[in-house]
Design an enzyme around this catalytic site. Structure first.
Site, PDB file in Angstrom:
ATOM      1  N   LYS A  34       0.815  -1.206   0.000  1.00  0.00           N
ATOM      2  CA  LYS A  34       0.000   0.000   0.000  1.00  0.00           C
ATOM      3  C   LYS A  34       0.859   1.271   0.000  1.00  0.00           C
ATOM      4  O   LYS A  34       0.645   2.174  -0.810  1.00  0.00           O
ATOM      5  CB  LYS A  34      -0.890  -0.055   1.247  1.00  0.00           C
ATOM      6  CG  LYS A  34      -1.594   1.196   1.596  1.00  0.00           C
ATOM      7  CD  LYS A  34      -2.095   1.087   3.019  1.00  0.00           C
ATOM      8  CE  LYS A  34      -0.927   1.324   3.965  1.00  0.00           C
ATOM      9  NZ  LYS A  34      -1.385   1.511   5.368  1.00  0.00           N
ATOM     10  N   THR A  35       1.836   1.320   0.885  1.00  0.00           N
ATOM     11  CA  THR A  35       2.693   2.499   0.971  1.00  0.00           C
ATOM     12  C   THR A  35       3.499   2.669  -0.307  1.00  0.00           C
ATOM     13  O   THR A  35       3.704   3.779  -0.791  1.00  0.00           O
ATOM     14  CB  THR A  35       3.634   2.376   2.184  1.00  0.00           C
ATOM     15  OG1 THR A  35       2.859   1.989   3.317  1.00  0.00           O
ATOM     16  CG2 THR A  35       4.309   3.695   2.480  1.00  0.00           C
ATOM     17  N   ASP A 221      -4.411   8.059   3.414  1.00  0.00           N
ATOM     18  CA  ASP A 221      -3.944   6.737   3.835  1.00  0.00           C
ATOM     19  C   ASP A 221      -4.839   6.243   4.977  1.00  0.00           C
ATOM     20  O   ASP A 221      -5.444   7.048   5.674  1.00  0.00           O
ATOM     21  CB  ASP A 221      -2.485   6.882   4.308  1.00  0.00           C
ATOM     22  CG  ASP A 221      -1.833   5.538   4.520  1.00  0.00           C
ATOM     23  OD1 ASP A 221      -2.369   4.522   4.048  1.00  0.00           O
ATOM     24  OD2 ASP A 221      -0.765   5.506   5.169  1.00  0.00           O
ATOM     25  N   GLU A 222      -4.916   4.951   5.171  1.00  0.00           N
ATOM     26  CA  GLU A 222      -5.730   4.376   6.257  1.00  0.00           C
ATOM     27  C   GLU A 222      -7.148   4.946   6.238  1.00  0.00           C
ATOM     28  O   GLU A 222      -7.705   5.323   7.266  1.00  0.00           O
ATOM     29  CB  GLU A 222      -5.089   4.645   7.634  1.00  0.00           C
ATOM     30  CG  GLU A 222      -3.643   4.239   7.774  1.00  0.00           C
ATOM     31  CD  GLU A 222      -3.438   2.757   7.977  1.00  0.00           C
ATOM     32  OE1 GLU A 222      -4.424   1.983   7.832  1.00  0.00           O
ATOM     33  OE2 GLU A 222      -2.299   2.351   8.254  1.00  0.00           O
ATOM     34  N   GLN A 252      -9.059  -3.891   8.422  1.00  0.00           N
ATOM     35  CA  GLN A 252      -8.149  -3.312   9.416  1.00  0.00           C
ATOM     36  C   GLN A 252      -8.735  -2.086  10.089  1.00  0.00           C
ATOM     37  O   GLN A 252      -8.012  -1.273  10.671  1.00  0.00           O
ATOM     38  CB  GLN A 252      -6.820  -2.952   8.754  1.00  0.00           C
ATOM     39  CG  GLN A 252      -6.057  -4.171   8.261  1.00  0.00           C
ATOM     40  CD  GLN A 252      -4.681  -3.814   7.757  1.00  0.00           C
ATOM     41  OE1 GLN A 252      -3.817  -3.370   8.507  1.00  0.00           O
ATOM     42  NE2 GLN A 252      -4.459  -4.015   6.477  1.00  0.00           N
ATOM     43  N   ARG A 603       0.870  -8.571  10.934  1.00  0.00           N
ATOM     44  CA  ARG A 603       2.121  -7.816  11.051  1.00  0.00           C
ATOM     45  C   ARG A 603       3.321  -8.710  10.780  1.00  0.00           C
ATOM     46  O   ARG A 603       4.423  -8.220  10.549  1.00  0.00           O
ATOM     47  CB  ARG A 603       2.287  -7.213  12.458  1.00  0.00           C
ATOM     48  CG  ARG A 603       1.274  -6.173  12.907  1.00  0.00           C
ATOM     49  CD  ARG A 603       1.084  -5.101  11.912  1.00  0.00           C
ATOM     50  NE  ARG A 603      -0.044  -5.446  11.031  1.00  0.00           N
ATOM     51  CZ  ARG A 603      -0.274  -4.854   9.858  1.00  0.00           C
ATOM     52  NH1 ARG A 603       0.534  -3.935   9.417  1.00  0.00           N
ATOM     53  NH2 ARG A 603      -1.302  -5.228   9.096  1.00  0.00           N
TER      54      ARG A 603
END
Length: 723
Positions: A34-35, A221-222, A252, A603
């Site tokens: 994603k980043t 983002d998020e 998430q 994670r």
DNA sequence: CTTAAATACTTTTTT
DNA sequence: AGTATTTAAG
């Protein structure tokens, strides 16, 4: 050059980077890059010259994420000056905007940002002034209710119109008075930081137009964690040009409790009708086992967008489940396991993270780490800038910038003690509010106050000294100013006089604060005290975490969002703790807990180790028997290796004794058991009663647990829960 | 007004 | 258990 870095992306990632002429929603599963997509997208826009850096607005939830994004873009585009690109948290971007615009809304540009603690103090004052009882209206509750109102865009007037009960009516009154008090103090709370820009846009459309013209491309983002005000902020900026790209993952979403509205992601396509949707479903982070385990748990949630991550990675190791006796034993077992993995796979300390649901759980882990002399870094908990001594100094500094900030004024008026007590403070406040002026202004005329001569003198001296410093704020470098302040108000002496270890610690913390101001000045030579204070008040837990230090990381599951580690321990997997039982068993709450667990598991790159304790002590009470978390039971058996607790001679005497005493203390109200009943045992989990012998005190039961394991218990001592 | 002792309260997660 | 706030004594 452009082609070069686009080649490193997979097809959907590339599609997401190149899609520029429609609103774009990227469903980005955990570990799907994603980043990477966000940074490459921005880099692509800039490299192609589609928009200049100053036209980019990218919003994140933590400063750490923002800094990383900026850094990575800079790395991709070493020859482009990206200083004017706006990358930051929602709150810091809003704060910066308000510094310029807030005078249009009746505040002044040197406003103070109140955190939770400041807001509560103010609320207590407000409740006092309305002659209500602070016990009946605790600040904590009020802040929560008001926050909820603000997050759902309800102003005091809206609330006042819709109340029915006495209690609600009072709360509405308090809300209105609180908002007035904030304005009087020239202060905003965290929620206002997001709401005031919306007021500005609504009442001054010409200002909105300026920002719409400035920020031609908006990225978020998020996105699954945005709340209603954040959504409206983004929507307002993007509605004319529709150049918007949001990245999120509904699986998430873990901040609904703070007002995050999952509809923002699910309704994106309604808000932006011709939106383009890209799904990133290839995971590059985790092993197949980890991914499968995470998926098996999260599919139990209702209302999720259908998707399934896949990976080309190896199958990897099974998920380890460690059963432990109590939290101490859990820490020991985790560390033994950690050491073993570390040497087998030659990993560094920094490759491990220990996650937990609540900050309080870190203690047992910390104790054991310290005992073994292992370096660790902890995220969150009691934060440096929330320490009392640090806050006291910050209150002085805030007062210098904003004399209307009465929360800070009241904090330092008698610190260090200068003979100004509760009564004097009360009189001062009364006189000021009666005369319609601020308390600081009132200090100019102390002669009229109904207080003793000593008090008058102390107040006058205080006022004179603060005024002197106020004149220095803009000319003096901030670190020099702090140093002089410490001298002038004899703050170091105050702690030296205590002459104990605690005083020494506080002195050290003050020294650290001075150092951090100096460091700030060094890194931001053009900025002053105001900017420093703003940065400090908008820090997040994770921002201070230095990932490069070779130390084991400890943090809550919430803090871990967005991070990755080779080996992840998730601790305290017990029913009631993870999922945490909070009041009512709302279905939505349980789902959010499950997503939190999902975030934790995903994670991990190589290995996940879960642990739970059969008894746990919660804030000073006796150890309570605990049951293994239902989330652990949702894991498919073939992915799990369960390391059960051995109840043999190995178990130490005092552990046995404790466990027996719990069993005894709990055996009072035993349900009537009979053959065939399904029961749950604290240590062995769910089973079925296959045989019963005897009755009353001596009743014995034989229970068959999963895996064809049978055990015989004395019913009275077994602590069985009938299901 | 200040200091010491008593008692209340906490622990869900955070910008 | 530990901290914070409130109350009582000086």
């Amino acid at each position: 050059m452009t082609d070069n870095y686009l080649q490193t992306l997979n097809d959907s990632q590339r599609e997401a980077v190149l899609a520029l002429d429609q609103p774009l929603l990227i469903f980005a599963g955990a570990g799907s890059g994603k980043t990477r997509v966000l940074t490459h997208k921005i880099a692509y826009i800039l490299a192609e010259g589609l928009y200049p850096p100053s036209a980019i607005l990218a919003m994140t939830f933590t400063n750490k994420a923002a800094n990383e994004m900026r850094e990575r873009i800079g790395h991709l585009l070493p020859h482009i000056d990206i200083r004017w690109m706006q990358v930051g948290t929602f709150h810091s971007i809003a704060a910066r905007l308000l510094r310029r615009e807030i005078s249009l809304l009746g505040y002044s540009g040197n406003f103070t940002i109140y955190d939770e603690d400041d807001a509560r103090r103010l609320l207590n004052n407000v409740v006092d002034e309305l002659q209500l009882n602070t016990k009946q209206f605790p600040a904590r509750m009020l802040k929560g209710v008001i926050s909820k109102y603000k997050n759902t865009l309800q102003k005091p007037q809206d609330v006042t119109e819709s109340v029915s009960t006495y209690h609600d009516e009072k709360i509405a009154r308090i809300y209105a008075a609180y908002q007035d008090a904030l304005r009087r103090n020239n202060a905003v709370d965290f929620d206002d930081l997001l709401l005031l820009p919306l007021d500005l846009f609504q009442n001054h459309p010409e200002r909105l137009r300026i920002y719409q013209d400035q920020w031609r491309y908006v990225l978020v983002d998020e996105y699954q964690d945005t709340n209603r005000p954040q959504f409206q902020f983004v929507q307002a900026l993007a509605q004319t040009h529709q150049n918007i790209c949001v990245v999120g993952d509904d699986d998430q979403s873990i901040y609904a409790w703070r007002g995050a509205d999952i509809r923002n992601i699910l309704d994106f396509e309604n808000t932006f009708p011709n939106a383009h949707v890209v799904k990133l479903e290839q995971n590059y982070r985790s092993t197949r086992n980890i991914l499968e385990a995470a998926h098996a748990v999260v599919v139990n949630n209702a209302d999720r967008a259908e998707k399934k991550l896949w990976t080309a990675n190896d199958e990897g190791d099974p998920i380890l489940v460690l059963e432990c006796f109590d939290e101490r034993h859990e820490a020991q077992r985790i560390l033994r396991r950690l050491q073993k993995i570390r040497s087998n796979k030659s990993l560094s300390w920094r490759d491990f993270v220990m996650l937990y649901r609540t900050n309080a759980q870190s203690r047992a882990l910390e104790d054991e780490l310290r005992r073994q002399g292992i370096a660790y870094r902890i995220v969150g908990g009691t934060k440096f800038y929330e320490r009392k001594e640090v806050r006291d100094i910050l209150a002085y500094l805030r007062l210098l910038l904003n004399p209307n900030d009465e929360v800070s004024l009241e904090r330092v008026l008698n610190f260090p003690t200068r003979g100004i007590g509760k009564t004097t403070l009360e009189r001062l406040r009364e006189a000021a509010h009666h005369g319609g002026i601020g308390m600081f202004e009132q200090l100019i005329q102390v002669t009229a106050l109904p207080v003793g001569p000593r008090q008058k003198n102390a107040l006058a001296v205080f006022h004179k000294e603060i005024s002197r410093f106020r004149k220095m704020v803009d000319s003096q470098p901030p670190d020099d100013l702090v140093e002089e302040l410490l001298q002038s108000f004899q703050i170091r002496e105050h702690y030296e006089q205590l002459g104990d270890i605690e005083g020494q610690e506080r002195l050290a913390n003050i020294q650290e604060l001075v150092a951090s101001v100096a460091e700030y000045r060094e890194h931001n030579p053009e900025s002053g005290l105001r900017e420093f204070l703003e940065e400090v008040s908008l820090l997040t837990d994770i921002d201070n975490w230095n990932a490069s230090a070779d130390a084991v990381a400890l943090m809550t599951l919430h803090s871990a969002k967005g991070l990755e580690f080779p080996v992840v321990f998730i601790t305290g997997l017990e029913e009631g703790l993870m999922p945490l039982r909070g009041g009512f068993d709302d279905r939505a709450d349980l789902d959010e807990e499950r997503r939190l667990f999902y975030v934790g598991v995903t994670r991990a790159e190589k290995q996940v180790i879960l642990s739970y304790a059969v008894t746990r002590r919660r804030y000073g009470a006796l150890p309570q028997p605990m049951m293994v978390s239902s989330f652990v039971r949702e894991l498919p058996e073939h992915l799990v290796e369960h390391k059960a607790l051995q109840v043999t001679a190995k178990t130490s005497g005092d552990q046995k004794a404790t466990f027996d005493s719990i069993a005894k203390s709990r055996s009072g109200e035993e349900a009537v058991l009979q053959q065939g009943d399904k029961v749950e045992h604290a240590m062995f989990g769910i089973g079925q009663i296959v045989r019963m012998e005897g009755s009353g005190e001596r009743a014995r039961v034989t229970i068959k647990f999963s895996g064809n394991v049978s055990r015989k218990f004395i019913a009275k001592h077994a602590k069985l829960k009938k299901l």
